[in-house]
Design an enzyme around this catalytic site. Sequence first.
Site, PDB file in Angstrom:
ATOM      1  N   LYS A  28      -2.474  -4.092  11.742  1.00 56.07           N
ATOM      2  CA  LYS A  28      -3.609  -2.721  12.599  1.00 56.07           C
ATOM      3  C   LYS A  28      -3.853  -2.753  13.837  1.00 56.07           C
ATOM      4  O   LYS A  28      -3.944  -1.993  14.495  1.00 56.07           O
ATOM      5  CB  LYS A  28      -4.626  -2.280  11.570  1.00 56.07           C
ATOM      6  N   SER A  31       0.440  -9.054   5.993  1.00 62.60           N
ATOM      7  CA  SER A  31      -0.137  -8.287   6.812  1.00 62.60           C
ATOM      8  C   SER A  31      -1.562  -8.536   7.135  1.00 62.60           C
ATOM      9  O   SER A  31      -2.048  -8.450   8.115  1.00 62.60           O
ATOM     10  CB  SER A  31      -0.365  -7.327   5.482  1.00 62.60           C
TER      11      SER A  31
HETATM   12  C1  LIG Z   1      -4.169  -1.587   5.513  1.00 65.63           C
HETATM   13  C2  LIG Z   1      -3.612  -2.578   5.536  1.00 65.63           C
HETATM   14  C3  LIG Z   1      -1.574  -2.214   4.513  1.00 65.63           C
HETATM   15  C4  LIG Z   1      -2.007  -1.148   3.921  1.00 65.63           C
HETATM   16  O1  LIG Z   1      -1.325  -0.370   4.833  1.00 65.63           O
HETATM   17  P1  LIG Z   1      -0.962   1.068   4.967  1.00 65.63           P
HETATM   18  O2  LIG Z   1      -0.734   1.586   6.442  1.00 65.63           O
HETATM   19  O3  LIG Z   1      -2.479   1.864   5.300  1.00 65.63           O
HETATM   20  O4  LIG Z   1      -0.708   1.181   4.210  1.00 65.63           O
HETATM   21  C5  LIG Z   1      -1.667  -4.002   4.026  1.00 65.63           C
HETATM   22  N1  LIG Z   1      -2.105  -5.025   4.159  1.00 65.63           N
HETATM   23  C6  LIG Z   1      -3.350  -4.966   5.647  1.00 65.63           C
HETATM   24  C7  LIG Z   1      -3.976  -6.582   5.875  1.00 65.63           C
HETATM   25  C8  LIG Z   1      -4.145  -3.943   6.013  1.00 65.63           C
HETATM   26  O5  LIG Z   1      -4.570  -4.557   6.968  1.00 65.63           O
END
Ligand SMILES: *Cc1c(COP(=O)(O)O)cnc(C)c1O
Length: 332
Positions: free
Chosen positions: A57, A314
């Site tokens: 993010k 992510s």
């Molecule tokens: C926010 C987030 C997501 C999902 O992302 P979106 O853009 O809301 O679809 C996936 N994994 C992690 C670790 C996140 O913080």
Amino acid sequence: MTQSEHGVSLASIYQARRRIAGQAARTPLVCSRALSERFDAEILLKLETQQPTGAFKLRGATNMIAALIERHGRDALEAGVVTASTGNHGRAVAFAASRLGIAATICLSRLVPANKVVAIEALGAEVRRVGESQDEAFGEVERLVHERGMTLIPPFDDPLIAAGQGTIGLELMEDAPDLDRVIVGLSGGGLLGGIGAAVKAIRPETRLTGVSLSHGAAMWESLQAGRPVAVEEVESLADSLGGGIGLDNRCTFGLVREVMDDHYQVSEVAIAHAMVDLLEHEKLLVEGAAAVGLAALAEHGIEVRGQRVALILSGNGVALETLDRARSMCGR
Ligand SMILES: *Cc1c(COP(=O)(O)O)cnc(C)c1O
């Protein structure tokens, strides 16, 4: 140059890359031997867990704040930026704003535990404690935007946020130009939409697979309904995938609909196994939201034999209690 309604183009993703250079990490793409053997494929892991804030993010938040400075000048951001997330987005906004020399305010309900408050303050943001729920914290954000002229940095639904997350797609295409498939966790759709916009522009044959929770998945329900709908939030090991997509969604709903090829839902048990597998075999500590790609491969037997497949790990924002819960759910 074409640019659709959602406002995300390959050009805007290259601009994002220029803005975030030196602020967010260019993360490694590593081959997992154990997973490659298990699925008879080449399984590549994109390590967003190595971002300085522990999740991707930071890309979107940095791009949006830097773009606003570029377009309107620093003075336009004098009142600072604001958001209400307790998780990865709040950390990203606090960190990005402090690196770019902009004041940040994060509104948190009084129910948010003290250690999270301290962590966000340590990233240089001012924390405002208001109300007893996330909704009330959002009410305070709106008040600060209208009365104090602060600028909202939304968690996903903005072309600048999605373009920032899309820089992951550029890196994938550079490190694995003949990639067959990308598997991405999906909540609000900034991550999947951004990656998809980049990958589909560069190599349209690469399949884009989204993975949602099996309960309380707002994007899943919205795609079924053909318009954004609200869902009840359900507790999950993948807490970063919770929350709505916004009934007035203006960017990511259309973008996801355009770029995603297939879509799966995963159970909590599959997420638990995937988290523990990554820890045990790859020595990678990931949060539930980062394990859903592996969970989908295991639970749905997606046909990947002989393919080159990237999983987006992510983020790593997992509490030890959550990891314990995952371990006990799969008895390991
Ligand atoms: C926010 C987030 C997501 C999902 O992302 P979106 O853009 O809301 O679809 C996936 N994994 C992690 C670790 C996140 O913080």
